[in-house]
Design a protein around this motif. Sequence first.
Motif, PDB file in Angstrom:
ATOM      1  N   TYR A 284       3.205  69.559  44.323  1.00  0.00           N
ATOM      2  CA  TYR A 284       2.013  69.303  45.138  1.00  0.00           C
ATOM      3  C   TYR A 284       1.835  70.445  46.137  1.00  0.00           C
ATOM      4  CZ  TYR A 284       3.006  64.682  43.225  1.00  0.00           C
ATOM      5  OH  TYR A 284       3.269  63.642  42.375  1.00  0.00           O
ATOM      6  N   PRO A 285       1.222  71.559  45.704  1.00  0.00           N
ATOM      7  CA  PRO A 285       1.102  72.751  46.560  1.00  0.00           C
ATOM      8  C   PRO A 285       0.330  72.470  47.846  1.00  0.00           C
ATOM      9  CG  PRO A 285       0.587  73.269  44.272  1.00  0.00           C
ATOM     10  CD  PRO A 285       0.671  71.788  44.358  1.00  0.00           C
ATOM     11  N   ALA A 286       0.804  73.074  48.931  1.00  0.00           N
ATOM     12  CA  ALA A 286       0.209  72.832  50.245  1.00  0.00           C
ATOM     13  C   ALA A 286      -1.251  73.291  50.311  1.00  0.00           C
ATOM     14  CB  ALA A 286       1.032  73.539  51.320  1.00  0.00           C
ATOM     15  N   GLY A 287      -1.547  74.438  49.729  1.00  0.00           N
ATOM     16  CA  GLY A 287      -2.920  74.942  49.773  1.00  0.00           C
ATOM     17  C   GLY A 287      -3.901  74.001  49.100  1.00  0.00           C
ATOM     18  N   GLU A 288      -3.492  73.410  47.976  1.00  0.00           N
ATOM     19  CA  GLU A 288      -4.367  72.470  47.281  1.00  0.00           C
ATOM     20  C   GLU A 288      -4.564  71.189  48.094  1.00  0.00           C
ATOM     21  OE1 GLU A 288      -3.422  71.710  43.212  1.00  0.00           O
ATOM     22  OE2 GLU A 288      -2.924  73.802  42.774  1.00  0.00           O
ATOM     23  N   LEU A 289      -3.514  70.745  48.779  1.00  0.00           N
ATOM     24  CA  LEU A 289      -3.637  69.537  49.600  1.00  0.00           C
ATOM     25  C   LEU A 289      -4.602  69.752  50.760  1.00  0.00           C
ATOM     26  CD1 LEU A 289       0.081  68.347  49.676  1.00  0.00           C
ATOM     27  CD2 LEU A 289      -1.854  67.076  48.738  1.00  0.00           C
TER      28      LEU A 289
END
Length: 441
Positions: A284-289
């Motif tokens: 769950y990549p931070a940028g996507e979140l």
Amino acid sequence: MVAAGRFAPGHLGELTQLVPFEMVDDALRRTGAVQSRVRLLPARVVVYLLLAGCLFAELGYGQVWHRLTAGLHGLVVAVPTASALRQARQRLGAAPMRALFDLLRGPAATTATAAVSWRGLLVCAVDGTLMSVADSAANLRSFVKHRCNHGAGGYPTIRFLALVACGTRSVIDAVFGPASTGETGYAARLAGSLRPGMLLLADRNFAAANLLTHLAGSGADLLVRCKSGRRLPVRSRHRDGTYLSQLGSLAVRVIEAEIGIVTSAGRCTGTYRLVTTLLDPHRYPAGELITLYHQRWEIESVYLELKSTILGGRVLRARTPAGINQEIYALLVTYQVLRTAMTDATDTIPGLAPDRASFTIALQTARDQVIQAANVIADTVIDLVGTIGRRVLATLMPDRRVRTKPRTVKRAISKYNARGPDIDRTTYKGTIEINILDTGP
């Protein structure tokens, strides 16, 4: 084609196919509201009267009745008085409308998974709003007037919280009650409608440790904005700049980032702190979140459609708390079936996002179908789109426009003259710059 005899006025035009007679009768049986004898206004007819009242929120129930019967050419229909309509609504009560909402609520089914899910998780949002009710003595005994700079507001208010599927804007569940209770006091009651496989988005007001622990106990994952000044212990750090921390007994991952939105109109930046129960930084990549969190504002569109498009800014009709309960559940049922009809229509075009459908077009077309008593019962050949769907598809909304200008506060009573761009609220179609901050206490 409509029902026979005294049941003929009981319809909702084409939307009756989504709220069929059998479903209404089932809700009446479940709540013990089926009449012992067939009255001039049978219970099933009163249910459809309440739903039609939400489509025609500007009209009294007598005028709504005229809309329901306008297309029943050649049939002998009752002409009830205002008093008879009021007594019929009181006899019915709120329980059948609540049961009907329970049958219909939930995320609308769609094959457009990319528009409603992220990495296999159904994206949902929770938030609250205030709704005004009639200024009657009975309502004032249960609901208070919202205070403002010049004293109490003009109408008593209720607090309304909804759990919404962001991609389709359909209502999964809702709670409401006196505005004297805060949003966090109502939010815990929505935990029963959360499930594993959901990702719940919420604003800073919901970042209370006890509440988040309770919501996470449902198995759903959380992505919540947190105040930047809150002290969060660093348990361990990830290479992407995020770190593991603790909110009460709940293990969370903290994402701090500076976000810049660059468009032809200029550039605006803001700092975010998000906490999430999605602890794996690789999955769950931070940028996507951070980008995903913007979908939380889909729930504001739901409230706009309920309060402005359907109600037109009007107060709720009912002058008693029992009537308010009945009216709100009718409003939720009406909204849900409109959203279902819209999603069914957009689902016929592969890849079409449900939010391209115009809620106003769907509402106005549904009103026309009620007046004409059209398509009440489906033909032998099932039309999954229908008249409402065809109108929606013929008038699809364009992609959202850029909005980066400050929003002026026009009400003279406000102590603020203007607000600058807010990353959380900005509707964008420009370039997004995300810089994960490697920070921590």
